[in-house]
Design an enzyme around this catalytic site. Structure first.
Site, short mmCIF file in Angstrom:
data_model
loop_
_atom_site.label_atom_id
_atom_site.label_comp_id
_atom_site.label_asym_id
_atom_site.label_seq_id
_atom_site.Cartn_x
_atom_site.Cartn_y
_atom_site.Cartn_z
N CYS A 126 39.95 42.78 38.30
CA CYS A 126 39.49 41.50 37.73
C CYS A 126 39.89 40.42 38.73
O CYS A 126 40.89 39.73 38.55
CB CYS A 126 40.16 41.25 36.40
SG CYS A 126 39.84 42.54 35.17
N GLY A 138 39.84 35.23 43.25
CA GLY A 138 40.32 35.87 44.48
C GLY A 138 41.70 35.46 44.94
O GLY A 138 42.10 35.78 46.06
N LYS A 161 44.76 36.43 43.96
CA LYS A 161 45.69 37.54 44.23
C LYS A 161 45.12 38.47 45.29
O LYS A 161 45.86 38.98 46.14
CB LYS A 161 46.02 38.28 42.94
CG LYS A 161 46.72 37.35 41.96
CD LYS A 161 47.18 37.99 40.71
CE LYS A 161 47.73 36.94 39.76
NZ LYS A 161 46.67 36.10 39.10
N ASP A 172 34.76 41.89 40.14
CA ASP A 172 34.77 41.06 38.93
C ASP A 172 33.44 41.27 38.23
O ASP A 172 32.42 41.57 38.86
CB ASP A 172 34.97 39.58 39.26
CG ASP A 172 35.52 38.80 38.06
OD1 ASP A 172 36.74 38.61 37.97
OD2 ASP A 172 34.70 38.39 37.20
N ASP A 229 31.92 46.09 36.56
CA ASP A 229 32.57 46.03 35.24
C ASP A 229 33.78 46.96 35.27
O ASP A 229 33.63 48.17 35.46
CB ASP A 229 31.56 46.47 34.18
CG ASP A 229 32.13 46.38 32.77
OD1 ASP A 229 33.37 46.19 32.62
OD2 ASP A 229 31.35 46.51 31.81
N ASP A 238 44.46 42.37 36.76
CA ASP A 238 44.92 41.02 36.38
C ASP A 238 43.99 40.60 35.23
O ASP A 238 43.02 39.88 35.42
CB ASP A 238 44.80 40.08 37.59
CG ASP A 238 45.43 38.73 37.33
OD1 ASP A 238 46.44 38.67 36.61
OD2 ASP A 238 44.91 37.73 37.85
N CYS A 292 48.38 36.24 32.26
CA CYS A 292 49.04 34.93 32.29
C CYS A 292 49.27 34.45 30.85
O CYS A 292 48.93 33.33 30.49
CB CYS A 292 48.23 33.92 33.09
SG CYS A 292 46.57 33.68 32.49
C1 LIG Z 1 42.81 36.29 34.97
S1 LIG Z 1 41.25 36.20 35.69
C2 LIG Z 1 41.54 36.91 37.28
C3 LIG Z 1 42.23 35.99 38.27
C4 LIG Z 1 42.31 36.57 39.67
N1 LIG Z 1 42.92 37.87 39.68
C5 LIG Z 1 43.06 35.67 40.64
O1 LIG Z 1 44.24 35.86 40.87
O2 LIG Z 1 42.43 34.77 41.21
C6 LIG Z 1 40.38 37.48 34.86
C7 LIG Z 1 39.02 37.82 35.40
O3 LIG Z 1 38.55 38.97 34.73
C8 LIG Z 1 37.15 38.96 34.76
N2 LIG Z 1 36.66 39.96 33.81
C9 LIG Z 1 36.49 39.85 32.47
N3 LIG Z 1 36.03 41.01 31.97
C10 LIG Z 1 35.92 41.88 33.02
C11 LIG Z 1 35.47 43.22 33.15
N4 LIG Z 1 35.04 43.93 32.08
N5 LIG Z 1 35.45 43.77 34.38
C12 LIG Z 1 35.85 43.06 35.46
N6 LIG Z 1 36.27 41.78 35.39
C13 LIG Z 1 36.30 41.20 34.19
C14 LIG Z 1 36.81 37.51 34.48
O4 LIG Z 1 35.51 37.21 34.96
C15 LIG Z 1 37.93 36.78 35.24
O5 LIG Z 1 37.46 36.37 36.50
#
Ligand SMILES: C[S@@+](CC[C@H](N)C(=O)[O-])C[C@H]1O[C@@H](n2cnc3c(N)ncnc32)[C@H](O)[C@@H]1O
Length: 369
Positions: A196, A200, A202, A217, A244, A261, A314
Site C-alpha cells: 500500500c 511513496g 516509505k 497501490d 490490489d 502500510d 497510523c
Molecule cells: C496509509 S496509506 C499508504 C502510505 C504510504 N505507504 C506512504 O508511506 O507514503 C494506505 C494506502 O493504501 C491504499 N490501498 C487501499 N486499499 C488497497 C488495496 N486493496 N490494495 C493496495 N492498496 C490499497 C490506499 O490507496 C492508500 O494509498
C-alpha cells in the site's frame, strides 16, 4: 477588492461544516484563488484547521448563550469567533468586531452579543471529550486502549498543528513514518514489496538503503503520486505499480521483505487532518479491520522463507494492528525498532505526545526458513 482573511476562512468553513467538503482541499483551492499575503494565508489556514478541530469545544463555548439554534451560516460565524477568542489569541475587539461583519445583517446584533459573552465568561466543560473537542467514541476508545492520562495527552497533542520534518532527499515525512520505513530491515540488492505504497513516502525511504522496491497501490491516480515522488527524491529503484493488495499479481515467495502500510482509521494522525475526527465512525474501523486482515492473508505468501513481513498503521488501536492473525510459519521479531516505540503486545506503538510525531503502530514478523 481582495477578500479579507476572515472572509476566506469563513467561506472554507461553510463548505466544511455544511457541505461535507474536505478541509485540506477547500483551503488549498480557496488560497489559490485568493490574492492574500503569505501572512494572511497562514492566518486562514490556522483559522480553518483550528476551528474545524475545535468545533465541538467552540459550540460548547457559544451554546451557553444561544437559546434557539441559529442558521447554519450563523453557526459557522459563531464557531469562527469562539475559536479566535479562546484558542487563537486574537484580541477580543478584533475577534468580535471583524467576525460580526461576516454574519448577515439581521444576525449581527445577536452574534455580537454572544461573542462578547464568550470573550468574558469562564467555562466549566461538561466532559473531557467536549473540552478536547472529539466525538465521545474516540475519547472512550483511546481511554480503554491507553489509560486515562496517555489518552488525554495523545488527544491534546493531536489538537496541535503538525510539525514539518524533511528528509535528506527533501521529502517531507513525519518522523513516525520514517521510523516505520526504518523498521523494514532491507539492505542493498534485496527486493521489497510495499503493498500500500502511495504516495511513496516509505517506498522512497526504503529504496535509499539500496534495495529495489516494488511500490504498489490500488488507486491509479495515487500511483501517479508515487511516480512523481520517485522523480523528486531521485530514488530510481522504486517501481510504481497499480495492484490490489488483496489479489496481488506476484509469484509466491518473491520478496525478501513485504511492507503492508495498511489503510486505517488514522486515529494517530488527527492533527494532520482537521476534519477526520468528525468523519470516521466505529463502523469504518470494523470495515478497515477486515480489509487489513485480508491484506495480510494475501501478502504473507509473497515473503521468502527467512524474509520479513512488516505491518504498520497510523492509528493507535490494537484491533487494527496487533490483534491480526498471521500464518503459523511466521514468528514475531521481538527486538525494539529504532525510534520512540513503546511495546504493545506483539508490536510497538508511538504515541503522539511522546516525541511530537504522528501516532503509529508497527508489527514485524519473520517467515521461518
Ligand atoms: C496509509 S496509506 C499508504 C502510505 C504510504 N505507504 C506512504 O508511506 O507514503 C494506505 C494506502 O493504501 C491504499 N490501498 C487501499 N486499499 C488497497 C488495496 N486493496 N490494495 C493496495 N492498496 C490499497 C490506499 O490507496 C492508500 O494509498
Amino acid at each position: 477588492m481582495t477578500p479579507s482573511a476572515r472572509l476566506v476562512a469563513f467561506r472554507c468553513l461553510q463548505r466544511i461544516d455544511h457541505e461535507g467538503a474536505y478541509a485540506n482541499l477547500v483551503v488549498n483551492a480557496e488560497l489559490q484563488r485568493s490574492k492574500l499575503s503569505e501572512r494572511d494565508r497562514k492566518f486562514v489556514t490556522e483559522l480553518v484547521y483550528g476551528t474545524t478541530r475545535m468545533r465541538r469545544a467552540c459550540d460548547a463555548l457559544v451554546d451557553r448563550f444561544v437559546a434557539t439554534e441559529p442558521s447554519p451560516e450563523v453557526r459557522t460565524v459563531l464557531r469562527l469567533g469562539a475559536y479566535q477568542l479562546h484558542y487563537a489569541g486574537v484580541a477580543p475587539h478584533a475577534a468580535v468586531g471583524e467576525t460580526v461583519e461576516l454574519a448577515p445583517k439581521r444576525a449581527r446584533g445577536f452574534v455580537n452579543a454572544v461573542l462578547r459573552r464568550v470573550s468574558s465568561a469562564d467555562i466549566a466543560w461538561p466532559s473531557e471529550a467536549v473540552r478536547l473537542s472529539y466525538p465521545d467514541w474516540i475519547v472512550e476508545r483511546l481511554v480503554t486502549e491507553l489509560g486515562h492520562d496517555d489518552a488525554m495527552a495523545s488527544l491534546a497533542a493531536m489538537n496541535e498543528a503538525p510539525t514539518v520534518t524533511e528528509r535528506e532527499d527533501g521529502y517531507i515525512q513525519d518522523l513516525g513514518s520514517q521510523w516505520v520505513a526504518a523498521a523494514v530491515p532491507a539492505v542493498e540488492g534485496e527486493l521489497v514489496l510495499d503493498v500500500c505504497a502511495a504516495p511513496g513516502g516509505k517506498a522512497t525511504a526504503i529504496a535509499a538503503t539500496g534495495a529495489v522496491v516494488v511500490a504498489a497501490d490500488l488507486q491509479p491516480q495515487r500511483v501517479g503520486l508515487i511516480a512523481a515522488n520517485v522523480v523528486n527524491t531521485r530514488q530510481r529503484a522504486v517501481l510504481p505499480v497499480v495492484a490490489d493488495g488483496t489479489l496481488p499479481p506476484f509469484a509466491a515467495e518473491s520478496f525478501h521483505h513485504v511492507l503492508i502500510d495498511a489503510p486505517c482509521s488514522g486515529l494517530g494522525t488527527l492533527r494532520r487532518r482537521a476534519d477526520a475526527r468528525w468523519r470516521i465512525t466505529p463502523a469504518d474501523v470494523t470495515e478497515l479491520v477486515a480489509l487489513q486482515q485480508h491484506l495480510i492473508d494475501a501478502s504473507a505468501p509473497l515473503v521468502r522463507p527467512g524474509g520479513t513481513l512488516v505491518y504498520s498503521v497510523c492509528t493507535l488501536l490494537a484491533d487494527e494492528s496487533v490483534h491480526h492473525r498471521v500464518p503459523d510459519d511466521f514468528e514475531v521479531i521481538v527486538d525494539r525498532p529504532a525510534g520512540e516505540w513503546r511495546p504493545l503486545g506483539v508490536g510497538w506503538r508511538v504515541l503522539p505526545h511522546d516525541a511530537g510525531t504522528d501516532g503509529m503502530i508497527v508489527v514485524r514478523y519473520r517467515k521461518r526458513s
